[in-house]
Motif scaffolding. Structure first.
Motif, PDB file in Angstrom:
ATOM      1  N   TYR A 169      86.157  55.467  31.635  1.00 25.36           N
ATOM      2  CA  TYR A 169      85.925  55.326  32.497  1.00 25.36           C
ATOM      3  C   TYR A 169      86.033  55.212  33.916  1.00 25.36           C
ATOM      4  CZ  TYR A 169      83.084  51.781  29.814  1.00 25.36           C
ATOM      5  OH  TYR A 169      81.992  51.368  28.605  1.00 25.36           O
ATOM      6  N   VAL A 170      87.913  55.968  33.489  1.00 30.32           N
ATOM      7  CA  VAL A 170      88.153  56.558  34.724  1.00 30.32           C
ATOM      8  C   VAL A 170      87.889  57.895  34.888  1.00 30.32           C
ATOM      9  CG1 VAL A 170      90.366  56.621  35.736  1.00 30.32           C
ATOM     10  CG2 VAL A 170      89.796  54.237  35.146  1.00 30.32           C
ATOM     11  N   SER A 171      88.068  58.788  35.481  1.00 29.35           N
ATOM     12  CA  SER A 171      87.904  59.919  36.635  1.00 29.35           C
ATOM     13  C   SER A 171      88.957  60.247  37.201  1.00 29.35           C
ATOM     14  CB  SER A 171      87.162  60.837  36.817  1.00 29.35           C
ATOM     15  OG  SER A 171      87.472  61.876  36.739  1.00 29.35           O
ATOM     16  N   VAL A 172      90.412  60.698  37.189  1.00 30.98           N
ATOM     17  CA  VAL A 172      91.559  61.236  38.418  1.00 30.98           C
ATOM     18  C   VAL A 172      90.743  61.443  39.590  1.00 30.98           C
ATOM     19  CG1 VAL A 172      94.072  61.479  39.013  1.00 30.98           C
ATOM     20  CG2 VAL A 172      93.096  60.936  36.291  1.00 30.98           C
ATOM     21  N   ALA A 197      88.052  61.030  41.314  1.00 29.12           N
ATOM     22  CA  ALA A 197      86.900  60.356  41.825  1.00 29.12           C
ATOM     23  C   ALA A 197      86.717  59.260  41.474  1.00 29.12           C
ATOM     24  CB  ALA A 197      86.022  61.454  40.073  1.00 29.12           C
ATOM     25  N   THR A 198      87.522  58.376  40.826  1.00 28.42           N
ATOM     26  CA  THR A 198      86.825  57.190  40.609  1.00 28.42           C
ATOM     27  C   THR A 198      88.211  55.919  40.507  1.00 28.42           C
ATOM     28  OG1 THR A 198      87.318  56.977  37.998  1.00 28.42           O
ATOM     29  CG2 THR A 198      84.812  57.637  39.087  1.00 28.42           C
ATOM     30  N   ASN A 199      87.511  54.839  40.484  1.00 27.89           N
ATOM     31  CA  ASN A 199      88.897  53.876  41.622  1.00 27.89           C
ATOM     32  C   ASN A 199      88.547  53.767  39.622  1.00 27.89           C
ATOM     33  OD1 ASN A 199      90.878  51.927  42.432  1.00 27.89           O
ATOM     34  ND2 ASN A 199      88.524  50.614  42.806  1.00 27.89           N
ATOM     35  N   LEU A 252      91.859  49.123  34.646  1.00 32.06           N
ATOM     36  CA  LEU A 252      93.029  48.524  34.473  1.00 32.06           C
ATOM     37  C   LEU A 252      93.422  47.249  34.546  1.00 32.06           C
ATOM     38  CD1 LEU A 252      95.026  51.026  36.871  1.00 32.06           C
ATOM     39  CD2 LEU A 252      95.138  50.955  33.311  1.00 32.06           C
ATOM     40  N   SER A 253      92.295  46.815  35.426  1.00 34.38           N
ATOM     41  CA  SER A 253      92.101  44.758  35.363  1.00 34.38           C
ATOM     42  C   SER A 253      91.330  44.498  34.228  1.00 34.38           C
ATOM     43  CB  SER A 253      91.586  44.800  36.411  1.00 34.38           C
ATOM     44  OG  SER A 253      92.197  45.437  37.926  1.00 34.38           O
ATOM     45  N   PHE A 254      90.290  44.971  33.723  1.00 29.72           N
ATOM     46  CA  PHE A 254      90.129  44.539  32.666  1.00 29.72           C
ATOM     47  C   PHE A 254      91.183  45.110  31.210  1.00 29.72           C
ATOM     48  CE2 PHE A 254      87.945  46.553  28.548  1.00 29.72           C
ATOM     49  CZ  PHE A 254      87.324  45.759  28.192  1.00 29.72           C
ATOM     50  N   LEU A 255      92.057  45.771  30.978  1.00 32.83           N
ATOM     51  CA  LEU A 255      92.586  46.376  30.432  1.00 32.83           C
ATOM     52  C   LEU A 255      93.635  45.426  30.312  1.00 32.83           C
ATOM     53  CD1 LEU A 255      92.965  49.924  30.259  1.00 32.83           C
ATOM     54  CD2 LEU A 255      91.632  48.867  28.582  1.00 32.83           C
ATOM     55  N   VAL A 256      94.151  45.164  31.174  1.00 41.31           N
ATOM     56  CA  VAL A 256      95.385  43.852  31.178  1.00 41.31           C
ATOM     57  C   VAL A 256      94.799  42.436  30.638  1.00 41.31           C
ATOM     58  CG1 VAL A 256      96.897  42.879  33.026  1.00 41.31           C
ATOM     59  CG2 VAL A 256      96.592  45.137  33.024  1.00 41.31           C
ATOM     60  N   SER A 257      93.593  42.099  31.677  1.00 44.76           N
ATOM     61  CA  SER A 257      93.572  40.759  30.875  1.00 44.76           C
ATOM     62  C   SER A 257      92.891  40.952  30.023  1.00 44.76           C
ATOM     63  CB  SER A 257      91.943  40.269  32.120  1.00 44.76           C
ATOM     64  OG  SER A 257      90.618  41.361  31.891  1.00 44.76           O
ATOM     65  N   PHE A 258      91.853  41.472  29.426  1.00 45.60           N
ATOM     66  CA  PHE A 258      91.275  41.319  28.586  1.00 45.60           C
ATOM     67  C   PHE A 258      92.692  41.435  27.113  1.00 45.60           C
ATOM     68  CE2 PHE A 258      90.478  42.790  23.772  1.00 45.60           C
ATOM     69  CZ  PHE A 258      88.769  41.930  23.541  1.00 45.60           C
ATOM     70  N   SER A 259      94.253  42.524  27.498  1.00 40.85           N
ATOM     71  CA  SER A 259      95.210  42.177  26.126  1.00 40.85           C
ATOM     72  C   SER A 259      95.864  40.740  26.371  1.00 40.85           C
ATOM     73  CB  SER A 259      95.510  43.168  27.139  1.00 40.85           C
ATOM     74  OG  SER A 259      95.654  44.188  26.386  1.00 40.85           O
ATOM     75  N   VAL A 267      81.475  47.948  35.536  1.00 39.04           N
ATOM     76  CA  VAL A 267      81.691  49.295  35.369  1.00 39.04           C
ATOM     77  C   VAL A 267      81.418  50.310  34.560  1.00 39.04           C
ATOM     78  CG1 VAL A 267      83.922  50.501  34.807  1.00 39.04           C
ATOM     79  CG2 VAL A 267      84.264  47.830  36.008  1.00 39.04           C
ATOM     80  N   PRO A 268      80.677  51.324  35.086  1.00 41.81           N
ATOM     81  CA  PRO A 268      79.964  52.571  34.750  1.00 41.81           C
ATOM     82  C   PRO A 268      80.780  53.647  33.816  1.00 41.81           C
ATOM     83  CG  PRO A 268      79.560  53.333  36.367  1.00 41.81           C
ATOM     84  CD  PRO A 268      80.367  51.498  36.793  1.00 41.81           C
ATOM     85  N   GLN A 269      80.124  54.441  33.160  1.00 42.60           N
ATOM     86  CA  GLN A 269      81.051  55.681  31.858  1.00 42.60           C
ATOM     87  C   GLN A 269      80.969  56.709  32.647  1.00 42.60           C
ATOM     88  OE1 GLN A 269      80.753  56.295  28.325  1.00 42.60           O
ATOM     89  NE2 GLN A 269      80.057  53.924  27.489  1.00 42.60           N
ATOM     90  N   VAL A 270      82.111  57.499  33.205  1.00 42.97           N
ATOM     91  CA  VAL A 270      82.365  58.198  34.014  1.00 42.97           C
ATOM     92  C   VAL A 270      82.655  59.689  33.366  1.00 42.97           C
ATOM     93  CG1 VAL A 270      82.980  57.490  35.940  1.00 42.97           C
ATOM     94  CG2 VAL A 270      84.821  58.055  34.285  1.00 42.97           C
ATOM     95  N   ARG A 271      82.633  59.909  31.649  1.00 40.52           N
ATOM     96  CA  ARG A 271      83.076  60.855  30.922  1.00 40.52           C
ATOM     97  C   ARG A 271      82.108  60.345  29.322  1.00 40.52           C
ATOM     98  NH1 ARG A 271      87.611  64.229  30.611  1.00 40.52           N
ATOM     99  NH2 ARG A 271      88.464  62.886  32.438  1.00 40.52           N
ATOM    100  N   LYS A 272      81.437  61.355  29.386  1.00 43.39           N
ATOM    101  CA  LYS A 272      80.442  60.908  27.784  1.00 43.39           C
ATOM    102  C   LYS A 272      81.623  62.217  27.078  1.00 43.39           C
ATOM    103  CE  LYS A 272      76.802  57.842  29.044  1.00 43.39           C
ATOM    104  NZ  LYS A 272      76.056  57.264  29.243  1.00 43.39           N
ATOM    105  N   PRO A 273      81.799  62.019  25.846  1.00 47.86           N
ATOM    106  CA  PRO A 273      82.440  63.022  24.793  1.00 47.86           C
ATOM    107  C   PRO A 273      81.098  63.867  24.506  1.00 47.86           C
ATOM    108  CG  PRO A 273      82.705  61.471  23.724  1.00 47.86           C
ATOM    109  CD  PRO A 273      82.230  61.207  24.911  1.00 47.86           C
ATOM    110  N   GLU A 274      81.390  65.280  24.466  1.00 46.91           N
ATOM    111  CA  GLU A 274      80.208  66.599  23.928  1.00 46.91           C
ATOM    112  C   GLU A 274      80.085  65.943  23.146  1.00 46.91           C
ATOM    113  OE1 GLU A 274      79.617  71.330  25.001  1.00 46.91           O
ATOM    114  OE2 GLU A 274      81.321  70.045  25.447  1.00 46.91           O
ATOM    115  N   HIS A 275      80.591  66.144  21.695  1.00 50.26           N
ATOM    116  CA  HIS A 275      80.531  66.807  20.315  1.00 50.26           C
ATOM    117  C   HIS A 275      80.639  65.329  19.021  1.00 50.26           C
ATOM    118  CE1 HIS A 275      80.858  71.148  20.520  1.00 50.26           C
ATOM    119  NE2 HIS A 275      82.392  70.535  21.667  1.00 50.26           N
TER     120      HIS A 275
END
Length: 536
Positions: free
Chosen positions: A387-390, A392-394, A399-406, A447-455
Motif C-alpha cells: 500500500y506504500v510506495s516510497v 509516491a504515496t502518503n 501506518l495508522s491502520f497498522l498501529v490501530s489494528f495492533s 486506501v488503494p494498493q500501489v503495488r501488486k506482485p508480478e508472480h
C-alpha cells in the motif's frame, strides 16, 4: 550461492524443520492442561496460523529470491534499524533453541537405547545450578551438523531427506499404533470423572485456543525455508510449493498424532512431559518396546529440525554481514562449497558452547518470543509494501491502520488472558472484534494498493496478513514473563551495538557503493524486483 534446490528439497527442509521433538512434548501438555481431546482442533488452528504467516513469507521470498529471510524483507520495507533489531533477536533465538534441541537429543537417545540420561552427562560442582551439567553428546551433534552444512547445501538436503523420511516412518508408526490400541471412548470420557470434566471440550473453547498457542511452537521452523531462497532454482514455482506445502503436510501429521494420542489415553491420564513414550513405558503386555521406538523416532526428528535451523541461522547471519551492520567477514561464501562457511562455523561453535552446560529448562524460557515478533513484523511489512510506495504515496494512512489494528489486537489479548470469566468479558471481546473488523474494512475500502506482485502474492489482501498480525499478537500474549525479560534485555543490547557500531559501518558501506549488485546476478524471473534486491 548456487541455485540447486527444487520444490521437493524445500518441502523436505520444511518437514525436517517443523516435525521435530516439539510435538512429542507439547501435545501432552496442551491436552492435559488446556484442550483435552480437542487438542486435535488446537493443532488445526495453529496450522492455519502458521499457513497465514507462511503466505506472507512466500510473497517476499518470490519477489526477493535472496538469502536472509525476514531480515532482508524488513530492511527493504521498514529500514535498517527495524531489520537489525528483529534479525538479531531471531538469530539469538535460533542459537538458544538449537542448543536446547541438541540437549534434548541426549534425553531421547537415552530413551531409545534404554540408557539413562544421567549417565550421558556429568556434573561440575563449582558451577551454578542449571549450568553445571556437561553434555558432550549435544556438543558432538552440533559440531557434526555444522560440518555437514558447511560442506554443501545440496548434500545437506540429501541428509535431511533421509533423516526426515525415517522420522516420518516413525510418526506413521505412532499414529497406527495409537489408533489400533486406542479406544474411541477416550475422546469423551476421562479416567477420573469425579475430578475431571468429560466431553470432547472439557475446558471449553478458550481451552482450545490456549492449547493452540502452546502447540504453535511445534510449527516454528518453516521460516528457515525462506532463507534458502537464494539457492532455489525456480523461486516463482518452488518457493510457494515448498513453504506452504510443508506447512499443510505438517498440519495433517500433527492432527493425526494428536488424535491417536487422544484415542490411546483419556486426557487426564496423559503424561504432559512425554505423552507417547510414557503411554507404553509401564505396560507389561509386551508393548513396552514401543517407548524405545518412539524415542528413536524423536531422535531423528531432533536431528532434522536442528539441521534446518542451523542452515537458516547461518543464512540470516550471512545477509546481516552483507549489510555490514555486523562485520562483513560473516558474509563470505566459500568459493568451492558455495556455502556461508564463516557464519555457519561461528554460530555452530557458539551453539555448541551454550549446549555444553546450559540446562534445557533454562533455555526453553528464553526462546520463541523473538520468532513470533518477527512473524508479526513480516505480516506488517507485507501490508506496508503493498500500500506504500516510497516518495509516491502518503504512508500515514497505512501506518495508522497498522498501529490501530495492533493496539486493538493487544487489548483483545489482554482481556482474553486477564479478565474474569463471565458476561462482561464476552461483551468486551465482542466489542474488540467489531472494532478490529471495522478498522480493517475501512482501510480496505479507503486506501488503494500501489503495488501488486508480478508472480505470487498473498490472497485476500489485507485480510490474511491482518489475521496473521492478530494471531501472532495473541500468541505473544501467552508467553511467560521470563521471555519478555529476555527480549527486553537482548533488544537493549542489540540497540547498543547498532548505535555504537552498526549504523557507522553501514553508512560507510553505502558511501562505498557496497550494496549495489550487478544485474547479471539477479535471476531472470525476478528482474522486476531489482530495486528491492539491490537495497541501495
Amino acid at each position: 550461492m548456487q541455485r540447486n534446490l527444487r520444490w521437493f528439497d524445500l518441502v523436505g527442509f520444511g518437514l525436517g524443520g517443523m516435525v521435530g521433538a516439539g510435538v512429542f512434548v507439547t501435545t501432552g501438555r496442551a491436552s492435559r492442561l488446556y484442550a483435552g481431546p480437542a487438542v486435535v482442533l488446537s493443532y488445526a488452528i495453529a496450522g492455519i496460523c502458521a499457513l497465514l504467516s507462511a503466505f506472507c513469507y512466500t510473497e517476499f521470498a518470490v519477489d526477493m529470491p535472496v538469502a536472509g529471510g525476514a531480515f532482508s524483507y524488513l530492511r527493504v520495507t521498514f529500514g535498517e534499524f527495524a531489520a537489525f533489531l528483529t534479525g538479531a533477536n531471531l538469530v539469538m533465538d535460533y542459537v538458544l533453541s538449537n542448543a536446547a534441541v541438541a540437549r534434548s537429543f541426549t534425553a531421547y537417545l537415552g530413551t531409545a537405547i534404554g540408557f539413562p540420561t544421567t549417565k550421558w552427562r556429568f556434573t561440575v560442582s563449582g558451577l551454578p545450578k542449571g549450568f553445571n551439567e556437561i553434555d558432550l553428546v549435544a556438543v558432538a551433534v552440533v559440531l557434526i551438523i555444522t560440518l555437514i552444512i558447511c560442506y554443501s547445501t545440496r548434500e545437506s538436503s540429501v541428509v535431511n531427506m533421509v533423516l526426515t523420511a525415517m522420522h516420518i516412518l516413525f510418526i506413521a508408526f505412532v499414529i497406527v499404533v495409537g489408533f489400533w490400541r486406542g479406544d474411541w471412548k477416550n475422546f469423551t470420557e476421562p479416567a477420573d470423572p469425579r475430578r475431571h470434566q468429560g466431553g470432547f471440550f472439557p475446558f471449553g473453547a478458550s481451552g482450545v485456543f490456549n492449547g493452540a498457542a502452546m502447540v504453535y511452537l511445534s510449527y516454528i521452523g518453516y521460516d528457515a525455508v525462506s532463507t534458502l531462497a537464494e539457492e532455489v532454482r525456480n523461486p516463482v514455482k518452488d518457493i510457494p510449493i515448498g513453504v506452504s506445502g510443508s506447512v499443510m503436510l505438517v498440519t495433517i501429521l500433527y492432527c493425526l498424532m494428536a488424535a491417536s494420542m487422544s484415542k490411546l489415553l483419556p486426557y487426564d491420564a496423559i503424561d504432559p512431559e512425554a505423552p507417547f513414550s510414557a503411554a507404553f513405558r509401564g505396560q507389561s503386555n509386551g508393548w513396552k518396546w514401543v517407548s524405545n521406538v518412539i524415542g528413536a523416532g524423536a531422535s531423528f526428528g531432533i536431528l532434522t529440525s536442528l539441521m534446518v535451523a542451523m542452515l537458516g541461522q547461518a543464512r540470516y547471519m550471512c545477509v546481516i554481514g552483507r549489510s555490514k551492520v555486523v562485520p562483513s567477514w560473516f558474509a563470505r561464501v566459500h568459493h568451492k562449497t558455495c556455502t556461508p562457511v564463516n557464519a555457519s562455523a561461528f554460530l555452530g561453535i557458539f551453539t555448541a558452547a551454550i549446549a555444553v552446560f546450559t540446562d534445557l529448562n533454562v533455555l526453553l524460557n528464553l526462546v520463541s518470543i523473538g520468532t513470533l515478533f518477527v512473524f508479526y513484523m513480516v505480516a506488517n511489512a507485507v501490508i506496508y509494501r503493498r500500500y506504500v510506495s516510497v516518495g509516491a504515496t502518503n504512508p500515514w494512512p497505512t501506518l495508522s491502520f497498522l498501529v490501530s489494528f495492533s493496539l486493538t489486537s493487544i487489548i483483545f489479548t489482554l482481556i482474553w488472558h486477564f479478565a474474569a470469566p463471565g458476561h462482561p468479558k464476552e461483551v468486551m471481546l465482542g466489542a474488540c472484534t467489531v472494532v478490529a473488523v471495522a478498522i480493517l474494512q475501512m482501510f480496505h475500502c479507503m486506501v488503494p494498493q500501489v503495488r501488486k506482485p508480478e508472480h505470487w502474492g498473498v490472497p485476500l489482501m489485507p485480510w490474511i496478513p491482518s489475521i496473521s498480525i492478530f494471531l501472532n499478537i495473541f500468541l505473544l500474549g501467552s508467553l511467560d514473563r521470563p521471555s519478555y525479560v529476555r527480549f527486553g534485555y537482548f533488544s537493549a543490547l542489540a540497540v547498543l551495538v547498532y548505535v555504537l557500531y552498526s549504523v557507522h559501518a553501514s553508512f560507510d558501506a553505502q558511501e562505498d557503493g557496497y550494496y549495489i549488485q550487478k544485474n547479471a546476478e539477479i535471476p531472470k524471473d525476478s528482474e522486476a524486483s531489482v530495486d528491492a534486491i539491490t537495497m541501495v
